[in-house]
Write an enzyme that holds these catalytic residues in place. Sequence first.
Site, PDB file in Angstrom:
ATOM      1  N   ASP A 199      41.165  56.889 -19.337  1.00 18.76           N
ATOM      2  CA  ASP A 199      41.483  56.507 -17.965  1.00 18.76           C
ATOM      3  C   ASP A 199      41.200  57.665 -17.006  1.00 18.76           C
ATOM      4  OD1 ASP A 199      42.863  54.585 -16.106  1.00 18.76           O
ATOM      5  OD2 ASP A 199      44.244  56.270 -15.910  1.00 18.76           O
ATOM      6  N   GLU A 255      35.285  64.564 -36.659  1.00 16.88           N
ATOM      7  CA  GLU A 255      35.930  64.949 -37.909  1.00 16.88           C
ATOM      8  C   GLU A 255      36.379  63.733 -38.718  1.00 16.88           C
ATOM      9  OE1 GLU A 255      39.222  67.405 -37.059  1.00 16.88           O
ATOM     10  OE2 GLU A 255      38.057  68.985 -36.068  1.00 16.88           O
TER      11      GLU A 255
END
Length: 565
Positions: A233, A282
């Site tokens: 956002d 990751e």
Amino acid sequence: MTQVSTAQSAADTSRPLAAADTQAPGKPRGWWRDAVIYQVYPRSFADANGDGMGDLPGIRSRLPYLRDLGVDAVWLSPFYASPQADAGYDVADYRAVDPMFGTLLDADALIREAHELGLRIIVDLVPNHSSDQHEWFQRALREGPGSPLRDRYHFRPGLGADGELPPNDWESIFGGPAWTRTENPDGTPGEWYLHLFAPEQPDFNWDSRAVADEFRSILRFWLDMGVDGFRVDVAHGLVKAPGLPDLGSHNQLHLLGNEVMPFFDQDGVHEIYRTWREILDEYPGERIAVAEAWTPTVERTANYVRPDEMHQAFNFQYLGTSWDAAELREVIDRSLAAMRPVGAPTTWVLSNHDVTRHATRFANPPGGTQIRTPGDRELGLRRARAATLLMLALPGSAYVYQGEELGLPDVTDLPDEVRQDPSFFRASGQDGFRDGCRVPIPWSGTEAPFGFGPAQGGPSWLPQPAEWAGLSVAAQTGDPTSTLELYRSALAVRRQHPDLGAGTAVQWLDTPAGVLGFRRGSFVCLANTAGEAVEFDTPGRLLVSSAVDAVPGLLAPDSTSWWAV
């Protein structure tokens, strides 16, 4: 008949489709590159416990509907612990579910079931500001000036003889000053704090290492729970210009402007997203980040999706384009050209929880994304259906806002006493009419809440119009002329056709004025934005048309058709 050539237009300078647009053997393509992602606004999607507010168990119960609709992923607007001053975009605890929506166990169950159904889950992340009830902000107020907690927000002394004036001339997106003065622990007037949105939403100071560390931890919390990505956002708002300079005469009241503002689209945001990308990479399963970045140009938007930053960015320039062939072609060309150098997909969108639904936007004269009149409902729906088919035919990813597959219009006549949009209660700023696109969607039945909750005649947090009985999922299912079945058909074709989805270019066709046509391999899309039918030579086998009664060789006004050639 008017000739529509299926050869590439001589004026087309875009790269033709080639092997670079297809998946290399043994190499993951990136699921987000051609994904259709469905936005769920939790409070308005499905209410499991009958309190009138949508919730996570309600969403979970409707996941099979979304799978059958044909979308690839679901984006959930905020469901975190919040006082709800701005419908959950004022977060008090980023690791907790607000009781109105359920529990963390409900969130875990929803994510697991979505994965079992083949759906991915994207959650909203709100890093520009917190709730004023966040523990950090409350401690900063209690401890007063000089508290280390104040470094995590933008606290400043005021101007004037007694500090009675705001630190600068910035205004809130919701209207009024972007600064609110605090009261010191001893009761005397204190410093001011910055809030680009409501006073209940103080902006974080991203120069603070503590803020950066906290959000990296929040990312890992939800990634460990299994989410597939984040919609970020106000991604363009985290970094403010050094010194927080005055704006002067600039127009600052709109998210989408023509200039870079000192509080929006600062270059420093990109270093933040590079660190986030390292975390996302990751984790297995291609986790992604999506930027809600209102920038002056699509070229500036492309900066957010460079190879080491986010994966997608909403194309708000496209959302704001009128239903006009020439304007649409221009923004499509610019969007594809801007994304090509950074290797990112163009991400198309027509509606969301902050703008008027496109069925109402296209029912009114062009201009603006906040419409206060219903306009010509029949015209708006016809254009909305056509615009959706055009969007789904373009290379890249697409977002669908809940209820648009039902052809829902904005509710423009909500009584003032039921409205909850915080900008409605402030002077100017974002117009304050976002509640109209947030009314709970109808599922079944002839009486409100139309299956939104478990009981006929039960409550809903915003009232639904009586005529929505004819727009419910149940009413439209099985009707070949309905908007719902159009979406289902189009999404099925998009999923099955080898030349739809990911890519970076289209081959424009020679078409008459008012008609937009392009080819992608063995696929042709024709969109007629004119107010009258156009005769043409049929390019092949009709796959799907937005026109209720498609006539061979005649492209209906305000319609889009797909063809296999």
